[in-house]
Write a protein that holds these residues in place. Structure first.
Motif, PDB file in Angstrom:
ATOM      1  N   GLY A  25      -7.003  20.135  72.745  1.00  0.00           N
ATOM      2  CA  GLY A  25      -6.764  21.495  73.235  1.00  0.00           C
ATOM      3  C   GLY A  25      -7.332  21.820  74.605  1.00  0.00           C
ATOM      4  O   GLY A  25      -7.211  22.942  75.083  1.00  0.00           O
ATOM      5  N   PHE A  26      -7.960  20.847  75.262  1.00  0.00           N
ATOM      6  CA  PHE A  26      -8.515  21.088  76.596  1.00  0.00           C
ATOM      7  C   PHE A  26      -7.450  20.953  77.681  1.00  0.00           C
ATOM      8  O   PHE A  26      -6.561  20.089  77.567  1.00  0.00           O
ATOM      9  CB  PHE A  26      -9.625  20.085  76.909  1.00  0.00           C
ATOM     10  CG  PHE A  26     -10.918  20.360  76.205  1.00  0.00           C
ATOM     11  CD1 PHE A  26     -11.880  21.167  76.798  1.00  0.00           C
ATOM     12  CD2 PHE A  26     -11.170  19.827  74.954  1.00  0.00           C
ATOM     13  CE1 PHE A  26     -13.083  21.426  76.151  1.00  0.00           C
ATOM     14  CE2 PHE A  26     -12.366  20.080  74.296  1.00  0.00           C
ATOM     15  CZ  PHE A  26     -13.326  20.887  74.888  1.00  0.00           C
ATOM     16  N   ALA A  27      -7.549  21.786  78.719  1.00  0.00           N
ATOM     17  CA  ALA A  27      -6.743  21.570  79.914  1.00  0.00           C
ATOM     18  C   ALA A  27      -7.308  20.357  80.641  1.00  0.00           C
ATOM     19  O   ALA A  27      -8.524  20.232  80.787  1.00  0.00           O
ATOM     20  CB  ALA A  27      -6.795  22.794  80.816  1.00  0.00           C
ATOM     21  N   VAL A  28      -6.443  19.438  81.062  1.00  0.00           N
ATOM     22  CA  VAL A  28      -6.885  18.190  81.693  1.00  0.00           C
ATOM     23  C   VAL A  28      -6.266  18.055  83.076  1.00  0.00           C
ATOM     24  O   VAL A  28      -5.063  18.196  83.247  1.00  0.00           O
ATOM     25  CB  VAL A  28      -6.478  16.967  80.835  1.00  0.00           C
ATOM     26  CG1 VAL A  28      -6.841  15.670  81.543  1.00  0.00           C
ATOM     27  CG2 VAL A  28      -7.132  17.028  79.454  1.00  0.00           C
ATOM     28  N   ARG A  29      -7.109  17.742  84.061  1.00  0.00           N
ATOM     29  CA  ARG A  29      -6.610  17.413  85.397  1.00  0.00           C
ATOM     30  C   ARG A  29      -6.751  15.908  85.581  1.00  0.00           C
ATOM     31  O   ARG A  29      -7.864  15.394  85.681  1.00  0.00           O
ATOM     32  CB  ARG A  29      -7.439  18.132  86.463  1.00  0.00           C
ATOM     33  CG  ARG A  29      -7.545  19.631  86.215  1.00  0.00           C
ATOM     34  CD  ARG A  29      -7.106  20.428  87.413  1.00  0.00           C
ATOM     35  NE  ARG A  29      -7.366  21.839  87.196  1.00  0.00           N
ATOM     36  CZ  ARG A  29      -8.504  22.447  87.581  1.00  0.00           C
ATOM     37  NH1 ARG A  29      -9.443  21.766  88.230  1.00  0.00           N
ATOM     38  NH2 ARG A  29      -8.668  23.728  87.337  1.00  0.00           N
ATOM     39  N   LEU A  30      -5.618  15.235  85.628  1.00  0.00           N
ATOM     40  CA  LEU A  30      -5.625  13.780  85.792  1.00  0.00           C
ATOM     41  C   LEU A  30      -5.454  13.481  87.284  1.00  0.00           C
ATOM     42  O   LEU A  30      -4.445  13.855  87.885  1.00  0.00           O
ATOM     43  CB  LEU A  30      -4.483  13.170  84.973  1.00  0.00           C
ATOM     44  CG  LEU A  30      -4.357  11.640  84.920  1.00  0.00           C
ATOM     45  CD1 LEU A  30      -5.649  10.979  84.461  1.00  0.00           C
ATOM     46  CD2 LEU A  30      -3.203  11.237  84.007  1.00  0.00           C
ATOM     47  N   MET A 169     -17.996  15.122  72.979  1.00  0.00           N
ATOM     48  CA  MET A 169     -17.298  13.995  72.352  1.00  0.00           C
ATOM     49  C   MET A 169     -16.987  14.301  70.887  1.00  0.00           C
ATOM     50  O   MET A 169     -15.901  14.004  70.396  1.00  0.00           O
ATOM     51  CB  MET A 169     -18.138  12.713  72.473  1.00  0.00           C
ATOM     52  CG  MET A 169     -18.181  12.153  73.888  1.00  0.00           C
ATOM     53  SD  MET A 169     -16.505  11.754  74.471  1.00  0.00           S
ATOM     54  CE  MET A 169     -16.658  12.075  76.228  1.00  0.00           C
ATOM     55  N   ARG A 170     -17.945  14.889  70.178  1.00  0.00           N
ATOM     56  CA  ARG A 170     -17.683  15.258  68.773  1.00  0.00           C
ATOM     57  C   ARG A 170     -16.572  16.293  68.704  1.00  0.00           C
ATOM     58  O   ARG A 170     -15.709  16.230  67.820  1.00  0.00           O
ATOM     59  CB  ARG A 170     -18.961  15.810  68.133  1.00  0.00           C
ATOM     60  CG  ARG A 170     -19.982  14.727  67.892  1.00  0.00           C
ATOM     61  CD  ARG A 170     -21.158  15.205  67.026  1.00  0.00           C
ATOM     62  NE  ARG A 170     -22.248  14.236  67.153  1.00  0.00           N
ATOM     63  CZ  ARG A 170     -23.364  14.434  67.863  1.00  0.00           C
ATOM     64  NH1 ARG A 170     -23.563  15.598  68.481  1.00  0.00           N
ATOM     65  NH2 ARG A 170     -24.261  13.478  67.946  1.00  0.00           N
ATOM     66  N   ARG A 171     -16.591  17.253  69.647  1.00  0.00           N
ATOM     67  CA  ARG A 171     -15.594  18.326  69.628  1.00  0.00           C
ATOM     68  C   ARG A 171     -14.177  17.792  69.812  1.00  0.00           C
ATOM     69  O   ARG A 171     -13.228  18.358  69.280  1.00  0.00           O
ATOM     70  CB  ARG A 171     -15.924  19.288  70.779  1.00  0.00           C
ATOM     71  CG  ARG A 171     -15.716  20.734  70.425  1.00  0.00           C
ATOM     72  CD  ARG A 171     -16.339  21.597  71.495  1.00  0.00           C
ATOM     73  NE  ARG A 171     -15.399  22.545  72.031  1.00  0.00           N
ATOM     74  CZ  ARG A 171     -15.584  23.223  73.153  1.00  0.00           C
ATOM     75  NH1 ARG A 171     -16.692  23.033  73.882  1.00  0.00           N
ATOM     76  NH2 ARG A 171     -14.683  24.081  73.566  1.00  0.00           N
ATOM     77  N   VAL A 172     -14.010  16.717  70.573  1.00  0.00           N
ATOM     78  CA  VAL A 172     -12.670  16.166  70.790  1.00  0.00           C
ATOM     79  C   VAL A 172     -12.335  15.077  69.766  1.00  0.00           C
ATOM     80  O   VAL A 172     -11.328  14.373  69.904  1.00  0.00           O
ATOM     81  CB  VAL A 172     -12.476  15.617  72.228  1.00  0.00           C
ATOM     82  CG1 VAL A 172     -12.669  16.744  73.240  1.00  0.00           C
ATOM     83  CG2 VAL A 172     -13.418  14.453  72.526  1.00  0.00           C
TER      84      VAL A 172
END
Lengths: 314, 314
Positions: A25-30, A169-172
């Protein structure tokens, strides 16, 4: 979620990290300065998500894909992000320069984490003004299929940075471990290396064929290790637990360890011989297809392990 | 099937072997001079078969149970059998005497195999008139749940005896490997020992907690190892296969191997500390229940691995 994550480097590992963060659910900038790699990543990420959805391991790919944006410039990619996952080449000089650029572009409270398997935070971030927010977050390849992440602080990493990274890390949905001090190979590759080096010695010295060596782990040791660790395994394998186990097997393992002082078996002639044996089973042209098979098996195993954990722990 | 198997010793391992042979359709003579152990084995075998049936891993228990008979006398147990699986105590003097008795009681073409994890056929059968038909067939405990069997000939074992034992093991659904020469710990325990010794060193030296060490294998290395061996794993983990992988990681593993020359970590004070940490998670009173959980997980994993193998290899 209002936090945004930057993934720097759009190669194999970077793409898998983008999937990990976006499916949570995170917005990711690749970000990648290589326009071609960046363009290629779009189809590759979509393919990974389609496979995961089919295995029942993520939601609708379209929704997840919309969370990932692509960027050539580091400055725009890092604007306002709280966590940066660096996935550049394994070269200490390159990484030091890259981390200088990350420090300059990231907001002051952002964590700067590297996916490196071999360079310590002390080495790649020791020269920065604020090394306390830098550390290693080393995944197993690919992190979208294998959850373990080694979180390894450097000599000057702050404890808050470690705690925040473990929590993220646990959250994802990953499984982070805290490697308390820097050590060559960290924990996972030291364990893998110990087993592989002994395996290669037994193969080199003619005790066992390559295929039988693989069977020993696949149909023997690896079964319990896919749902328990090695310490829990031996703790359950003697009536009185781990101390009782060590009384029975410690002398054997100590004796074996003392025999292990000859030439390490990672020699070209040993590997060439092993390759001939492995290629007889899987020709070079079949490796790509076998990798796709491995990934499907990993996905099916994830589903099984999740189902089994929820059903059988009574 | 008209062949009959004798299992000598009705302890944990002997009972599991009786299940392995009988569920494959063989008549089994389970022998023990201890009348109590022999009586106890009846209910224990029935319970194992009920669990296996529930998991979908064997047919009707009643039919299988009828194939197993119990015997106090070695002579009646061995009459006309083609294969003897010895499961006595791990004591070389005892085993030598037991194998003398087996040689006297068995028909001349019967194979005499030991379940020992630590005594070589050269040691327990070297004194016999016909050592060529004796060897080690070392299971993982319990063989009814984990298929790997190490077949280890002694210096004087015949190649026909090895071939027949490998074939029998495949016929009953186990996965045998051929250990070509005798070596302390055979193959499986040398691999397990190499990983455990490194794990214990990392724990002793404060790099990682016991729980995080277990996670590293369970949520990292152990996943691939439950359906591929370590050689196949690295063969797929570099674009050019195993030689390419060794070029990348061989120097690291060699360096780690060279660091491994300090005191082996199997010391009482290290184990006591580890036990305190493990008991905090699983008190001594919880171990028995956890062992039952492990066995259910192994059964569920067997079902999953069987299903996945038939579905996803395309």
């Amino acid at each position: 979620m209002d936090e945004t994550i930057a993934v720097v480097g759009a190669g194999l590992i970077g793409r898998a990290w983008a999937v990990v963060f976006a499916r949570a659910g995170f917005a990711v900038r690749l970000q990648d300065t290589d326009a071609e790699a960046l363009a290629r990543s779009e189809a590759a990420v979509a393919e990974t998500l389609a496979d995961l959805e089919q295995a029942g391991l993520c939601g609708k790919p379209e929704r997840i894909l919309r969370l990932i944006t692509r960027h050539a410039e580091l400055e725009t990619a890092l604007e306002g992000v709280t966590y940066v996952q660096e996935c550049g080449p394994e070269d200490v000089g390159l990484k030091r320069r890259l981390f200088s650029a990350l420090e300059a572009a990231a907001s002051s409270d952002a964590i700067l984490a590297s996916s490196t398997s071999g360079i310590t935070a002390t080495d790649f971030a020791g020269h920065l003004d604020r090394p306390e927010r830098c550390l290693v977050a080393h995944p197993v390849n690919p992190p979208s299929l294998v959850p373990l992440v080694e979180v390894v602080p450097g000599a000057r990493t702050g404890s808050d940075c470690v705690a925040r990274t473990l929590a993220l890390m646990r959250r994802v949905g990953q499984v982070p471990i805290h490697v308390r001090k820097e050590i060559e190979g960290f924990v996972l590759n030291r364990l893998q290396g110990a087993l592989l080096t002994e395996a290669l010695r037994l193969y080199r010295d003619g005790y066992v064929s390559a295929e039988d060596l693989d069977r020993t782990v696949r149909d023997g040791l690896g079964r319990r290790w896919s749902f328990m660790g090695p310490f829990e395994t031996i703790d359950l394998n003697a009536p009185g637990g781990v101390v009782d186990y060590a009384r029975r097997y410690g002398p054997l393992y100590t004796a074996i360890d003392r025999q292990r002082h000859d030439t390490p078996p990672w020699q070209p002639e040993v590997l060439e011989r092993l390759a001939v044996e492995l290629r007889a089973v899987r020709p070079a042209g079949a490796l790509e297809k076998r990798r796709a098979w491995r990934d499907r098996r990993l996905m099916a195993l994830s589903v099984h392990l999740g189902d089994a954990a929820s059903e059988s722990e009574t």
